[in-house]
Design an enzyme around this catalytic site. Structure first.
Site, short mmCIF file in Angstrom:
data_model
loop_
_atom_site.label_atom_id
_atom_site.label_comp_id
_atom_site.label_asym_id
_atom_site.label_seq_id
_atom_site.Cartn_x
_atom_site.Cartn_y
_atom_site.Cartn_z
N THR A 203 0.39 -6.74 -2.01
CA THR A 203 -0.02 -6.80 -0.36
C THR A 203 -1.05 -7.69 -0.40
OG1 THR A 203 0.63 -4.68 -0.09
CG2 THR A 203 -1.23 -5.32 1.33
N GLY A 255 -2.62 -0.85 -2.29
CA GLY A 255 -2.79 0.18 -3.43
C GLY A 255 -1.51 1.22 -2.91
N1 ASP Z 1 -0.50 -0.43 0.41
C1 ASP Z 1 0.78 -1.00 0.63
C2 ASP Z 1 1.93 0.04 0.82
O1 ASP Z 1 1.78 1.18 0.54
C3 ASP Z 1 1.25 -1.38 -0.91
C4 ASP Z 1 0.56 -2.47 -1.67
O2 ASP Z 1 -0.85 -2.36 -1.06
O3 ASP Z 1 0.69 -2.96 -2.67
O4 ASP Z 1 2.61 -0.14 1.60
#
Ligand code: ASP
Length: 336
Positions: A203, A255
């Site tokens: 992300t 996350g």
């Molecule tokens: N936070 C994002 C989600 O849960 C994923 C990520 O940050 O990698 O969609």
């Protein structure tokens, strides 16, 4: 008189030494960004690592340039930096978005500014090339904060944003990642898709401060690989994945989204700064490395306050991150 001069000189010398010891990245930052948790150290080839570093640097330079215009706002910098990362297949946002379990790409993004606390978000879009631009359009051109699915897509189309065929988001690396998860699931007795495969995280997000002292934050993602269709993570949720408040800070998270939603992570970091007057570093550490870690939620956050203090906290082995100050020198780090 002579003694006073010597004393003054000594005082100035020790002040300079203290300034040099202070980690410079903690101050005078105008733009910070993250490219997700990324891979543990040693898993990327030298070439992959170099590509990630140079894209992060490019995003920092493009974002900082966007701040140079007299009328430029921190929102411009956040959007410009995130667009660079969305256009790269290396990050889990835009072009490099992960797949749902069914093999589609559903993208989420949000943006917020800290002066009036205006915000915009889109969730589950499949044809918008740059979801961060759609989030900004929702903020500036609609009376809503969040639009989802088809409604968000029609809105983005009417707003004149770039629309692509869903196949634009297909990349080999992400497809193989889904295949690995599917294989792992079929060979295990678990009814849940396997978690934490290679490339799962990535992300992107940015936080910026403009010359008027206004903060902004934005986050964009493909979500979590193998997610159930229709699942929405923290990234488009104001207060969970993104928050900006001139009286506190600008925050972008990455996350395991469900934890970030449950613990209102971005807002919580802001609240610790605003009401308990914690510095950025302490506020971010407390939420990410105490509250969230204890609950089993992995991830990190980048934080910037209105004085230009920047911090990145994470309870994982790494967090792709970078920052740039008034000196214009991009700084990039991938691991601890
Ligand atoms: N936070 C994002 C989600 O849960 C994923 C990520 O940050 O990698 O969609």
């Amino acid at each position: 008189m002579h003694t006073i001069r010597i004393l003054l000189a000594l005082l100035m010398l020790s002040a300079t030494a203290a300034a040099e010891e202070k980690p410079w990245h903690a101050s005078d930052v105008v733009l910070g960004l993250h490219g997700g948790i990324g891979q543990p150290p040693g898993e990327l080839s030298k070439e992959e690592e170099q590509q990630i570093r140079s894209t992060l640097e490019e995003a920092l330079l493009v974002g900082r340039k966007a701040l140079e215009e007299k009328s430029a706002t921190s929102l411009d910098a956040v959007e410009a930096a995130i667009r660079v990362l969305e256009d790269s297949p290396r990050f889990n946002a835009g072009k490099g978005a992960v797949f749902t379990w069914e093999g589609r790409n559903e993208l989420d993004a949000s943006i917020m500014e800290g002066r009036q606390k205006r915000a915009g978000a889109v969730a589950g879009v499949t044809i918008v090339k740059n979801p961060i631009a759609a989030a900004r359009a929702v903020m500036e051109k609609s009376k809503h904060v969040m639009l989802a699915g088809r409604g968000a897509e029609v809105f983005a189309t009417d707003a004149g944003l770039e629309i692509v065929d869903p196949s634009y988001f297909w990349t080999k690396a992400r497809w193989e990642q889904l295949e690995e998860q599917r294989k792992a699931k079929s060979s295990s007795s678990s009814s849940q898709p396997a978690r934490k495969s290679k490339h799962e995280w990535g992300t992107v997000g940015a936080v910026a401060l403009d010359r008027h002292g206004n903060l902004a934050a934005g986050t964009s993602t493909g979500g979590m690989s193998g997610k159930r269709f229709g699942r929405v993570g923290d990234s488009p949720i104001i207060g969970a994945g993104t928050y900006a408040d001139n009286a506190g800070c600008a925050v972008s998270c990455t996350g395991h989204g469900e934890y970030f939603i449950r613990f209102s992570v971005a807002h919580e970091i802001n609240a610790l700064m605003k009401y308990q007057h914690l510095p950025v570093e302490a506020a971010a550490e407390q939420v990410i490395n105490q509250t969230l870690k204890k609950a089993g939620g992995s991830g990190g956050a980048i934080v910037l306050d209105a004085r230009g203090s920047f911090s990145a906290a994470f309870n994982t082995e790494g967090l792709y991150r970078g920052w740039i100050g008034r000196d214009g020198e991009p700084q990039v780090r991938l691991y601890q």
